[in-house]
Design a protein around this motif. Structure first.
Motif, PDB file in Angstrom:
ATOM      1  N   ASN A 255     -11.059  -0.307   6.687  1.00 23.73           N
ATOM      2  CA  ASN A 255     -10.292  -1.543   6.935  1.00 23.73           C
ATOM      3  C   ASN A 255     -10.255  -2.443   5.707  1.00 23.73           C
ATOM      4  O   ASN A 255      -9.221  -3.038   5.382  1.00 23.73           O
ATOM      5  CB  ASN A 255     -10.891  -2.297   8.120  1.00 23.73           C
ATOM      6  N   LYS A 256     -11.402  -2.532   5.020  1.00 21.36           N
ATOM      7  CA  LYS A 256     -11.480  -3.361   3.806  1.00 21.36           C
ATOM      8  C   LYS A 256     -10.584  -2.807   2.699  1.00 21.36           C
ATOM      9  O   LYS A 256      -9.874  -3.557   2.024  1.00 21.36           O
ATOM     10  CB  LYS A 256     -12.923  -3.438   3.318  1.00 21.36           C
ATOM     11  N   ILE A 257     -10.633  -1.496   2.505  1.00 21.36           N
ATOM     12  CA  ILE A 257      -9.818  -0.858   1.454  1.00 21.36           C
ATOM     13  C   ILE A 257      -8.331  -1.005   1.753  1.00 21.36           C
ATOM     14  O   ILE A 257      -7.523  -1.285   0.857  1.00 21.36           O
ATOM     15  CB  ILE A 257     -10.209   0.628   1.294  1.00 21.36           C
ATOM     16  N   ILE A 258      -7.967  -0.817   3.048  1.00 19.98           N
ATOM     17  CA  ILE A 258      -6.556  -0.959   3.448  1.00 19.98           C
ATOM     18  C   ILE A 258      -6.061  -2.375   3.187  1.00 19.98           C
ATOM     19  O   ILE A 258      -4.933  -2.579   2.699  1.00 19.98           O
ATOM     20  CB  ILE A 258      -6.380  -0.577   4.942  1.00 19.98           C
ATOM     21  N   LEU A 259      -6.891  -3.372   3.491  1.00 19.43           N
ATOM     22  CA  LEU A 259      -6.521  -4.774   3.250  1.00 19.43           C
ATOM     23  C   LEU A 259      -6.293  -5.037   1.762  1.00 19.43           C
ATOM     24  O   LEU A 259      -5.307  -5.682   1.371  1.00 19.43           O
ATOM     25  CB  LEU A 259      -7.620  -5.699   3.791  1.00 19.43           C
ATOM     26  N   GLU A 260      -7.189  -4.507   0.917  1.00 20.28           N
ATOM     27  CA  GLU A 260      -7.054  -4.669  -0.538  1.00 20.28           C
ATOM     28  C   GLU A 260      -5.793  -3.984  -1.057  1.00 20.28           C
ATOM     29  O   GLU A 260      -5.089  -4.528  -1.919  1.00 20.28           O
ATOM     30  CB  GLU A 260      -8.290  -4.105  -1.244  1.00 20.28           C
ATOM     31  N   LEU A 261      -5.515  -2.782  -0.539  1.00 19.07           N
ATOM     32  CA  LEU A 261      -4.323  -2.046  -0.967  1.00 19.07           C
ATOM     33  C   LEU A 261      -3.030  -2.746  -0.526  1.00 19.07           C
ATOM     34  O   LEU A 261      -2.038  -2.746  -1.257  1.00 19.07           O
ATOM     35  CB  LEU A 261      -4.353  -0.621  -0.416  1.00 19.07           C
ATOM     36  N   LYS A 262      -3.051  -3.340   0.663  1.00 20.09           N
ATOM     37  CA  LYS A 262      -1.876  -4.076   1.154  1.00 20.09           C
ATOM     38  C   LYS A 262      -1.595  -5.303   0.287  1.00 20.09           C
ATOM     39  O   LYS A 262      -0.435  -5.626  -0.001  1.00 20.09           O
ATOM     40  CB  LYS A 262      -2.074  -4.485   2.605  1.00 20.09           C
ATOM     41  N   LEU A 263      -2.666  -5.982  -0.130  1.00 16.86           N
ATOM     42  CA  LEU A 263      -2.511  -7.139  -1.022  1.00 16.86           C
ATOM     43  C   LEU A 263      -1.918  -6.699  -2.366  1.00 16.86           C
ATOM     44  O   LEU A 263      -1.037  -7.367  -2.914  1.00 16.86           O
ATOM     45  CB  LEU A 263      -3.862  -7.832  -1.235  1.00 16.86           C
TER      46      LEU A 263
END
Length: 287
Positions: A255-263
Motif C-alpha cells: 500500500n505504501k509503495i503504491i501510494l508513492e508510485l501514484k504520487l
C-alpha cells in the motif's frame, strides 16, 4: 510517456502481489486458529498422563525406569521441528541459531550430536552444514496425526534404550500468542518431574489390571510421544502466526509503495501536461 507506462505497470504488478499476500494472510490466520484449538485439546491429556505416572512412581519408589536415570553424556540426540515452507519471517532462522549455539556448547565438551528432523527447512539447513541426520519427516499436514511421526519417534527412542545417546532434546517454536513465538530447546530424556506435594495429597489408591511396572513402561513411551506431538502442534501454530504477520506486513508495504508510485505518476503526468501546454503557447505566439 514511457515513464508513465512503466509506473502504471509497476502499480498493477504490486496490486496483484497485494491480493496474493492478503489471501495468504487470511489462510494463515484460519490455520493458526485451528491449530490453536488442537493444542488446547492436547494439553489435558498430557497433564492427565503425567499425573498417572507420578502416582505410579509414588506407589513403586523402589522401581526406577531407565528414562529417569542420569547417564554419563557422550552423545546427545536432537529432535528438530521446523516448517516445510518459507514466507514465515525469521521463525526458522531464530530456531536454527539457538540450536547451533547449543551444538557449539556440546562440541566444547566433546559431546557428539545427532538429529531427527521434522520439516524440510530444517533438513536442508543441517544437511548443508554436514550434520548427521538419522531420520526426517517432511510435508506434515496442518492437522497432523501422531501416527505420521511415530516412526521417527521410535527410531530416536531406540537409540536411547540401547545407550547410543544419553540425552534427548526437542527444539521447536513455542506459541504464546499471535505476536509472540519463541524458539525453545526442551529436554525430553532423562525425565525429571518437578516435585509437587499437592499431587500426592488425597491420592487415590489405584488397583492395576496389569503389573504397575508394565503400565509405567507403556505410559512413559506414550508420555514422550504426546510431548513431541504437542511440540509439533506448537510449531505449526507459530509458523502460521508468523506467516500471517509477514503477509500482513507485505500487504501494508504494498500500500505504501503504491501510494508513492501514484504520487510520482501524477507528478510526471502533470509535468507532461505543462510541457505540452507550453509548446502549444509557444507555437501560437510564433504564428
Amino acid at each position: 510517456m514511457n515513464n508513465i507506462k512503466i509506473i502504471k505497470d509497476k502499480i498493477n504488478s504490486i496490486n496483484n502481489t497485494k491480493k496474493i499476500t492478503k489471501v495468504m494472510e487470511m489462510v494463515a490466520t484460519n490455520k493458526m486458529f485451528k491449530t490453536k484449538k488442537n493444542i488446547e485439546r492436547c494439553k489435558p491429556y498430557i497433564k492427565s498422563i503425567e499425573k498417572v505416572i507420578k502416582n505410579l512412581l509414588s506407589g513403586n519408589p523402589e522401581y526406577k525406569h531407565h528414562y529417569f536415570k542420569k547417564k554419563k553424556i557422550k552423545k546427545v540426540g536432537f529432535i528438530i521441528v521446523s516448517s516445510d515452507r518459507g514466507l514465515c519471517g525469521s521463525l526458522n532462522n531464530l530456531l536454527f541459531k539457538k540450536i547451533l549455539n547449543k551444538i557449539i556448547y556440546f562440541n566444547k565438551k566433546n559431546i557428539n550430536v545427532v538429529f531427527s528432523i521434522i520439516g524440510s527447512k530444517g533438513a536442508s539447513f543441517f544437511r548443508y552444514l554436514n550434520y548427521k541426520i538419522l531420520s526426517q519427516y517432511n510435508n506434515l499436514s496442518i492437522k497432523p496425526k501422531i501416527i505420521d511421526i511415530i516412526g521417527l519417534i521410535k527410531s530416536i527412542l531406540n537409540l536411547y534404550d540401547n545407550n547410543k545417546i544419553e540425552k534427548l532434546y526437542i527444539s521447536y517454536n513455542k506459541y504464546y500468542n499471535t505476536m509472540i513465538q519463541i524458539p525453545k530447546i526442551t529436554k525430553l530424556l532423562p525425565i525429571s518431574f518437578s516435585k509437587n506435594k499437592k499431587i500426592y495429597k488425597n491420592r487415590w489408591d489405584y488397583i492395576y489390571e496389569n503389573d504397575s511396572k508394565f503400565l509405567l513402561n507403556t505410559l512413559l513411551v506414550r508420555y514422550i510421544e504426546s510431548k513431541i506431538y504437542n511440540c509439533v502442534l506448537e510449531n505449526i501454530a507459530s509458523e502460521q502466526s508468523s506467516r500471517m504477520i509477514a503477509m500482513k506486513s507485505a500487504t501494508e508495504n504494498s500500500n505504501k509503495i503504491i501510494l508513492e508510485l501514484k504520487l510520482l505518476y501524477n507528478k510526471i503526468r502533470q509535468s507532461n501536461i505543462t510541457k505540452e501546454l507550453n509548446e502549444i503557447i509557444s507555437s501560437t505566439l510564433i504564428f
